[in-house]
Motif scaffolding. Structure first.
Motif, PDB file in Angstrom:
ATOM      1  N   ASP A   1       0.894  -0.899   0.174  1.00  0.00           N
ATOM      2  CA  ASP A   1      -0.024  -0.107   0.690  1.00  0.00           C
ATOM      3  C   ASP A   1       0.927   1.160  -0.255  1.00  0.00           C
ATOM      4  O   ASP A   1       1.158   1.710   0.794  1.00  0.00           O
ATOM      5  CB  ASP A   1      -0.815  -0.312   1.733  1.00  0.00           C
ATOM      6  CG  ASP A   1      -2.131   1.189   1.415  1.00  0.00           C
ATOM      7  OD1 ASP A   1      -3.037   1.129   2.071  1.00  0.00           O
ATOM      8  OD2 ASP A   1      -1.884   1.653   0.364  1.00  0.00           O
ATOM      9  N   LEU A   2       1.238   2.301  -1.356  1.00  0.00           N
ATOM     10  CA  LEU A   2       2.463   2.403  -1.532  1.00  0.00           C
ATOM     11  C   LEU A   2       1.354   4.496  -0.848  1.00  0.00           C
ATOM     12  O   LEU A   2       2.761   5.115   0.196  1.00  0.00           O
ATOM     13  CB  LEU A   2       2.267   3.046  -2.273  1.00  0.00           C
ATOM     14  CG  LEU A   2       3.111   2.238  -3.595  1.00  0.00           C
ATOM     15  CD1 LEU A   2       3.635   2.668  -5.255  1.00  0.00           C
ATOM     16  CD2 LEU A   2       3.996   1.840  -2.973  1.00  0.00           C
ATOM     17  N   GLU A   3       0.260   3.912  -0.618  1.00  0.00           N
ATOM     18  CA  GLU A   3      -0.249   5.246   0.485  1.00  0.00           C
ATOM     19  C   GLU A   3      -0.086   5.232   1.569  1.00  0.00           C
ATOM     20  O   GLU A   3       0.637   6.413   2.747  1.00  0.00           O
ATOM     21  CB  GLU A   3      -1.776   5.076  -0.325  1.00  0.00           C
ATOM     22  CG  GLU A   3      -2.428   6.917   0.494  1.00  0.00           C
ATOM     23  CD  GLU A   3      -4.237   6.915   0.910  1.00  0.00           C
ATOM     24  OE1 GLU A   3      -4.242   7.474   1.154  1.00  0.00           O
ATOM     25  OE2 GLU A   3      -4.925   5.405  -0.363  1.00  0.00           O
ATOM     26  N   TRP A   4      -0.166   3.978   1.839  1.00  0.00           N
ATOM     27  CA  TRP A   4       0.055   3.941   3.558  1.00  0.00           C
ATOM     28  C   TRP A   4       1.257   4.645   3.966  1.00  0.00           C
ATOM     29  O   TRP A   4       1.854   4.885   4.764  1.00  0.00           O
ATOM     30  CB  TRP A   4      -0.515   2.568   4.205  1.00  0.00           C
ATOM     31  CG  TRP A   4      -0.031   2.460   5.380  1.00  0.00           C
ATOM     32  CD1 TRP A   4      -0.599   2.644   6.734  1.00  0.00           C
ATOM     33  CD2 TRP A   4       1.333   1.807   6.084  1.00  0.00           C
ATOM     34  NE1 TRP A   4      -0.635   2.010   8.018  1.00  0.00           N
ATOM     35  CE2 TRP A   4       1.482   1.906   7.255  1.00  0.00           C
ATOM     36  CE3 TRP A   4       2.737   1.416   5.402  1.00  0.00           C
ATOM     37  CZ2 TRP A   4       2.322   1.282   8.061  1.00  0.00           C
ATOM     38  CZ3 TRP A   4       3.424   1.320   5.592  1.00  0.00           C
ATOM     39  CH2 TRP A   4       3.386   1.020   7.240  1.00  0.00           C
TER      40      TRP A   4
ATOM     41  N   ARG B   1      12.698   9.923  -1.566  1.00  0.00           N
ATOM     42  CA  ARG B   1      12.333  10.123  -1.870  1.00  0.00           C
ATOM     43  C   ARG B   1      11.121   8.856  -3.688  1.00  0.00           C
ATOM     44  O   ARG B   1      12.784   7.433  -2.801  1.00  0.00           O
ATOM     45  CB  ARG B   1      12.328  10.247  -3.498  1.00  0.00           C
ATOM     46  CG  ARG B   1      13.217  11.666  -3.725  1.00  0.00           C
ATOM     47  CD  ARG B   1      13.201  13.080  -5.318  1.00  0.00           C
ATOM     48  NE  ARG B   1      14.269  12.136  -5.507  1.00  0.00           N
ATOM     49  CZ  ARG B   1      15.390  12.562  -5.668  1.00  0.00           C
ATOM     50  NH1 ARG B   1      15.765  13.674  -4.766  1.00  0.00           N
ATOM     51  NH2 ARG B   1      16.774  11.928  -5.946  1.00  0.00           N
ATOM     52  N   LEU B   2      10.473   8.417  -2.888  1.00  0.00           N
ATOM     53  CA  LEU B   2       9.884   6.590  -4.109  1.00  0.00           C
ATOM     54  C   LEU B   2      10.147   7.063  -5.324  1.00  0.00           C
ATOM     55  O   LEU B   2      10.054   7.413  -6.071  1.00  0.00           O
ATOM     56  CB  LEU B   2       7.798   6.951  -4.109  1.00  0.00           C
ATOM     57  CG  LEU B   2       7.258   5.441  -4.167  1.00  0.00           C
ATOM     58  CD1 LEU B   2       7.727   4.707  -3.120  1.00  0.00           C
ATOM     59  CD2 LEU B   2       5.883   5.906  -4.056  1.00  0.00           C
TER      60      LEU B   2
ATOM     61  N   ASP C   1      19.521   6.231   4.024  1.00  0.00           N
ATOM     62  CA  ASP C   1      19.464   7.003   2.311  1.00  0.00           C
ATOM     63  C   ASP C   1      18.779   5.663   1.697  1.00  0.00           C
ATOM     64  O   ASP C   1      18.389   6.083  -0.212  1.00  0.00           O
ATOM     65  CB  ASP C   1      21.325   6.728   1.643  1.00  0.00           C
ATOM     66  CG  ASP C   1      22.028   7.497   2.435  1.00  0.00           C
ATOM     67  OD1 ASP C   1      22.440   7.089   3.435  1.00  0.00           O
ATOM     68  OD2 ASP C   1      21.618   9.204   2.315  1.00  0.00           O
ATOM     69  N   GLY C   2      18.832   5.057   1.924  1.00  0.00           N
ATOM     70  CA  GLY C   2      17.750   3.803   0.960  1.00  0.00           C
ATOM     71  C   GLY C   2      16.938   2.342   1.992  1.00  0.00           C
ATOM     72  O   GLY C   2      17.375   1.916   2.902  1.00  0.00           O
ATOM     73  N   VAL C   3      15.493   2.398   1.532  1.00  0.00           N
ATOM     74  CA  VAL C   3      14.821   1.724   2.119  1.00  0.00           C
ATOM     75  C   VAL C   3      14.124   0.448   1.203  1.00  0.00           C
ATOM     76  O   VAL C   3      13.692   1.220   0.213  1.00  0.00           O
ATOM     77  CB  VAL C   3      13.795   2.596   3.120  1.00  0.00           C
ATOM     78  CG1 VAL C   3      13.352   1.830   3.351  1.00  0.00           C
ATOM     79  CG2 VAL C   3      14.187   3.347   3.181  1.00  0.00           C
TER      80      VAL C   3
ATOM     81  N   THR D   1      11.816  -6.100  -5.847  1.00  0.00           N
ATOM     82  CA  THR D   1      11.881  -5.517  -5.329  1.00  0.00           C
ATOM     83  C   THR D   1      10.322  -4.510  -4.923  1.00  0.00           C
ATOM     84  O   THR D   1       9.764  -4.115  -5.656  1.00  0.00           O
ATOM     85  CB  THR D   1      12.571  -4.899  -5.395  1.00  0.00           C
ATOM     86  OG1 THR D   1      13.955  -4.977  -5.644  1.00  0.00           O
ATOM     87  CG2 THR D   1      12.552  -2.837  -4.296  1.00  0.00           C
ATOM     88  N   VAL D   2       9.109  -4.197  -3.635  1.00  0.00           N
ATOM     89  CA  VAL D   2       7.980  -4.185  -4.161  1.00  0.00           C
ATOM     90  C   VAL D   2       8.388  -2.810  -3.530  1.00  0.00           C
ATOM     91  O   VAL D   2       7.226  -1.994  -3.855  1.00  0.00           O
ATOM     92  CB  VAL D   2       7.390  -4.718  -3.055  1.00  0.00           C
ATOM     93  CG1 VAL D   2       6.926  -6.229  -4.000  1.00  0.00           C
ATOM     94  CG2 VAL D   2       7.276  -5.358  -1.949  1.00  0.00           C
ATOM     95  N   TYR D   3       9.309  -1.870  -2.880  1.00  0.00           N
ATOM     96  CA  TYR D   3       8.631  -0.488  -2.489  1.00  0.00           C
ATOM     97  C   TYR D   3      10.660  -0.222  -2.537  1.00  0.00           C
ATOM     98  O   TYR D   3      11.425  -0.971  -1.284  1.00  0.00           O
ATOM     99  CB  TYR D   3       8.022  -1.132  -0.931  1.00  0.00           C
ATOM    100  CG  TYR D   3       8.036   0.639  -0.295  1.00  0.00           C
ATOM    101  CD1 TYR D   3       8.922   1.046   0.811  1.00  0.00           C
ATOM    102  CD2 TYR D   3       7.376   1.822  -0.815  1.00  0.00           C
ATOM    103  CE1 TYR D   3       8.627   2.952   0.978  1.00  0.00           C
ATOM    104  CE2 TYR D   3       6.961   2.627  -0.249  1.00  0.00           C
ATOM    105  CZ  TYR D   3       7.894   3.110   0.791  1.00  0.00           C
ATOM    106  OH  TYR D   3       8.043   4.687   1.395  1.00  0.00           O
ATOM    107  N   ALA D   4      10.809   0.558  -3.389  1.00  0.00           N
ATOM    108  CA  ALA D   4      11.816   1.736  -2.898  1.00  0.00           C
ATOM    109  C   ALA D   4      11.768   2.794  -2.525  1.00  0.00           C
ATOM    110  O   ALA D   4      11.053   3.635  -2.996  1.00  0.00           O
ATOM    111  CB  ALA D   4      12.359   1.117  -4.256  1.00  0.00           C
TER     112      ALA D   4
END
Length: 857
Positions: free
Chosen positions: A94-97, A134-135, A115-117, A126-129
């Motif tokens: 859920d990118l909004e959350w 910055r997304l 610096d990176g998550v 990789t489902v979220y970076a």
């Protein structure tokens, strides 16, 4: 350079001179030995203190790195054991959350310094970076390379012991601390873990120069930095684990301070001794000193001349520029060796040529330019020439006049610089994805056309285009597919226009067309028809056949406006009207549109106050079982008692709530008020409430429904939620998940307006529905219309075959009621059976029904 000898100076006899020299040299030697011993002892003590300080700073730095590692793993553990993170980044993404609400947003970079998550799902994707706050859409392997998979495996291995994995890596030459742990629901009782592999959360903190300096300053270590290859000797170093790099710093030098305190005293003593020795040797060395000075001056002069020549030669050949000289006739008399490397031309063949034969400018000839009386003595000019491969090149020519006549200067190759500048200018005026003009270029083009408007009736046309049904493409197929659709749309739009027309992309799926020249209304409509037909043609993306459409708003100059901003605004108003008219159409701007927009905004503002000030009214449409005419429930209908406009029907204000984002607070009010009212009804009556499609897309629908049931005390089995088939097409997977959650609560689900929209048999089979509702338009066409009656009959038979209950709404006549009874419809509602009632009226109706049932028995 030659070696010059010195003759002995005349003076005292050789024996006295030898004795004096021997005595003085013996005393000086003894004093020098004592001085050297003292100096060596001081240096030894100073070096020992420096070494102790260096070891202490190395221990401090090692502890600081351990603390940095521990803090990073602790922070990671807090996020990894977060139940909400497990739900929104593992069970679903859920990118909004995560980003919009900043649960995993920029604060991880701005406040915590990561610096990176990255979130790696069980399949290794990789489902979220999040990079530098910055997304981004990228693979973690772009940062971590081949170490990613071992890191993920190790994180899952040590997770069983409750530990997080950490290691140092080198990312693009910069050392970084990488910590990883599996996402877990922790102790959150509301989040259930799945049985499969867990997603891995990775935090990356790079030890860049800024962070190293801050880390060193916190421990009193100066100039802490990454040691480069071939680092200078003498600086202490500390190797990072896993070969991630080596740190070096400027250590404290307490020994230096000791030397600075004691050495001046020692030097002062030595200076006094030297002055005494110098006084004694002054006369004997006077002549030799004079000769030495003369010889040294000659050597320095010769050395300076040779060094100057060597320096000039090295600079001339090492620089990227080439040096030139021309005579008064502007013919080349000198070219540096660099000329051949830069231009690919032979130097010998070029010497003697006139400058104009090699170089050219956009202005007059070089000879005319150099002869200008107001030219600056150190002028600079941009020239072009053909290199050895006959390719055009650009150089910047610096010119300086020579006193003896002619000119000299340098030439710098700026071909790549000019190309980069032109590329930047192009990108500043065009959309990077589609290559179309962007908003800036469109604004300039439009303003230029408007400033030169001739006295014609319709000299310029603006079309504002917005794509319909584009969002599901992004949601279902991904943003890459959406980008491909936008790129093909831009090509289709360009193919419909003339060369003098302009098409620009001004937003995500928004385009603007500027058509200058006289265009009739028939030609405009023909253009709009072609545009919509081209956009509605299927797109073949990633093996899928995709269909979208477009709505068009049209404004004309000077009939509607002469200013660019007004023309854009009027085209957007016309576009809004086209969307309100059902999409896939076009509308011309008219003055009354602006009035309607203002009125609509006024209603939107009033609606916000109406929800807060309790101006809304609930009425309930009774629903009867057709077999025995027994009251089985009621549908909640909202009305708005406007202070100035009177009682407003939902058809007036519900679309405004949908567009303005007020649908959620409006729906919450209806849901809570209806559930509270139904709590006082007889226990067998159902409460039906309509749901908006936007409530499935946002607003945590299941939690909201559950909260309303808990607060009101209404049994979930008495609540029936009516959904439209249109929302099933928007995002069927998300809708299915929400509907399954609602069924788990125990509420009933009914498909509303069946037969008028996109209804498909697969939805009746795939979604957990309890029944369907036949739209009033189909009911109205039953009487005297065999086709209409057959359609309703088919719907009832289909629903019964799927074990679904059928409700017919909008029953207005006795004939309709009889026909519905004949085809075995289950339940009915409508004005023929009774008007909508407020809570008191519905309770009175229930009492009458109960009394009638008692008297009949």
């Amino acid at each position: 350079m030659e070696n010059l000898g010195l003759d002995p100076s005349p003076g005292s006899s050789p024996s006295n001179q030898a004795l004096t020299r021997t005595t003085l040299l013996g005393c000086l030697g003894l004093l020098l030995a004592l001085f050297l011993f003292t100096a060596v002892l001081l240096v030894y003590i100073a070096l020992d203190q420096n070494l102790a300080a260096e070891q202490h700073s190395r221990l401090d730095l090692d502890k600081a790195l351990q603390a940095f590692d521990s803090n990073a793993r602790t922070t990671l553990k807090d996020y990894a054991l977060w139940g909400d993170a497990y739900q929104h980044l593992h069970l679903s993404v859920d990118l909004e959350w995560a980003f919009t609400r900043q649960n995993f947003g920029p604060t991880l970079y701005q406040d915590l310094g990561f610096d990176g998550v990255f979130v790696i799902d069980p399949q290794g994707r990789t489902v979220y970076a999040l990079v530098a706050g910055r997304l981004v859409s990228m693979d973690a392997r772009d940062w971590l390379g081949e170490t990613l998979q071992p890191l993920v495996d190790h994180a899952r291995l040590v997770a069983a012991g409750g530990n997080a994995s950490s290691r140092y890596l080198s990312i693009a030459g910069v050392p970084a601390l990488v910590v990883a742990d599996v996402l877990s629901p922790g102790n959150d009782p509301q989040v259930r873990g799945d049985a499969g592999p867990q997603s891995v959360l990775i935090f990356v903190a790079r030890l860049d120069p800024t962070r190293l300096l801050a880390l060193g300053q916190g421990m009193g270590i100066e100039q802490l930095q990454l040691a480069a290859a071939g680092a200078a000797d003498g600086l202490p170093t500390l190797a990072l684990p896993e070969g991630a790099g080596t740190l070096q710093w400027q250590p404290a030098r307490p020994g230096h301070r000791l030397l600075l305190l004691v050495m001046p005293l020692l030097l002062l003593a030595g200076l006094l001794v030297g002055l005494m020795a110098g006084f004694l040797l002054r006369r004997a060395a006077a002549a030799a000193r004079l000769m030495d000075q003369q010889v040294q001056a000659l050597r320095v002069s010769r050395w300076a001349l040779a060094a100057s020549e060597e320096r000039f030669r090295d600079v001339a050949e090492a620089a990227s520029d080439w040096i030139w000289e021309v005579d008064p006739q502007l013919r080349f008399t000198y070219l540096s060796e660099r000329f051949e490397v830069v231009t690919g031309l032979a130097r010998e063949a070029t010497l003697g040529l006139a400058m104009d034969e090699l170089l050219s400018t956009d202005q007059d000839s070089l000879q005319s330019w150099l002869a200008l009386p107001d030219r600056h003595p150190q002028a600079v000019l941009q020239c072009t020439y053909l290199d050895g491969e006959r390719q055009p090149r650009i150089c910047r020519l610096s010119v300086r006049a020579m006193a003896a006549g002619g000119y000299r200067g340098t030439a710098s190759d700026i071909t790549e610089e000019v190309a980069a500048r032109r590329r930047i200018e192009y990108l500043s005026q065009h959309d990077a994805l589609t290559g179309l003009a962007n908003r800036t270029r469109m604004q300039e083009f439009l303003e230029g056309k408007l400033q030169a408007l001739p006295l014609l009736q319709e000299p310029l046309l603006m079309l504002s285009i917005d794509l319909d049904r584009f969002k599901p493409v992004n949601d279902l197929l991904g943003h890459a597919a959406g980008d491909q659709v936008l790129h093909e749309v831009s090509q289709r739009l360009s193919q419909c226009l003339r060369s003098e027309d302009l098409v620009a992309r001004v937003g995500g799926d928004e385009f603007v067309l500027v058509v200058p020249g006289q265009v009739t209304e028939a030609e405009i409509e023909g253009l709009c028809r072609r545009l919509i037909e081209r956009i509605e043609a299927p797109f073949y993306i990633c093996g899928h056949e995709v269909f979208i459409s477009a709505s068009i708003g049209i404004a004309r100059a000077p009939a509607d406006a002469r200013q660019a901003e007004e023309l854009l605004r009027f085209a957007d108003i016309a576009l809004y009207e086209a969307k309100a008219a059902g999409r896939s159409t076009w509308r011309f701007y008219a003055a009354d549109m602006k009035v309607r927009i203002i009125e609509r905004r006024s209603l939107e503002r009033d609606l916000r106050h109406a929800i807060e000030q309790d101006q809304l009214i609930l009425q309930f449409q009774p629903r009867y079982r057709l077999a025995d005419r027994r009251l089985v429930g009621a549908e909640a209908l909202v009305r708005w008692q406007h202070p100035q406009r009177g009682l407003l029907e939902p058809e007036v204000f519900v679309p405004i709530a949908e567009d303005s984002g007020l649908i959620l607070p409006l729906s919450d009010w209806v849901l809570h008020a209806a559930c509270r009212a139904a709590r006082s009804w007889p226990g067998h009556l159902l409460l039906a409430v309509k749901l908006s499609s936007s409530e499935f897309q946002r607003g945590q629908l299941v939690a909201r429904i559950n909260g309303a049931l808990i607060r009101s005390g209404l049994e979930p089995s008495r609540l029936e939620l009516e959904v439209t088939d249109k929302m099933l097409f928007d995002d069927s997977r998300q809708v299915l998940t929400s509907m399954q959650g609602l069924k788990a609560l125990g509420v009933r689900l009914l498909m509303d307006d069946f037969g008028t929209g996109y209804s498909a048999l697969q939805f009746l089979q795939s979604f957990p529905l309890d029944g369907l509702k036949i739209d009033h338009s189909l009911v109205a066409r039953m009487h005297g219309n065999d086709t209409g009656r057959s359609i309703v009959q088919a719907i009832v038979d289909l629903a019964h075959a799927l074990s679904l209950r059928v409700v017919a709404e909008g029953v207005e006549t006795t004939e309709q009621l009889k026909l519905l009874h004949a085809i075995q419809c289950d339940e009915v509602q409508g004005s023929h059976l009774g008007p909508p009632l407020e809570t008191a009226g519905l309770l009175a109706l229930c009492a009458e029904a109960a009394q009638a049932a008692g008297s009949s028995t």
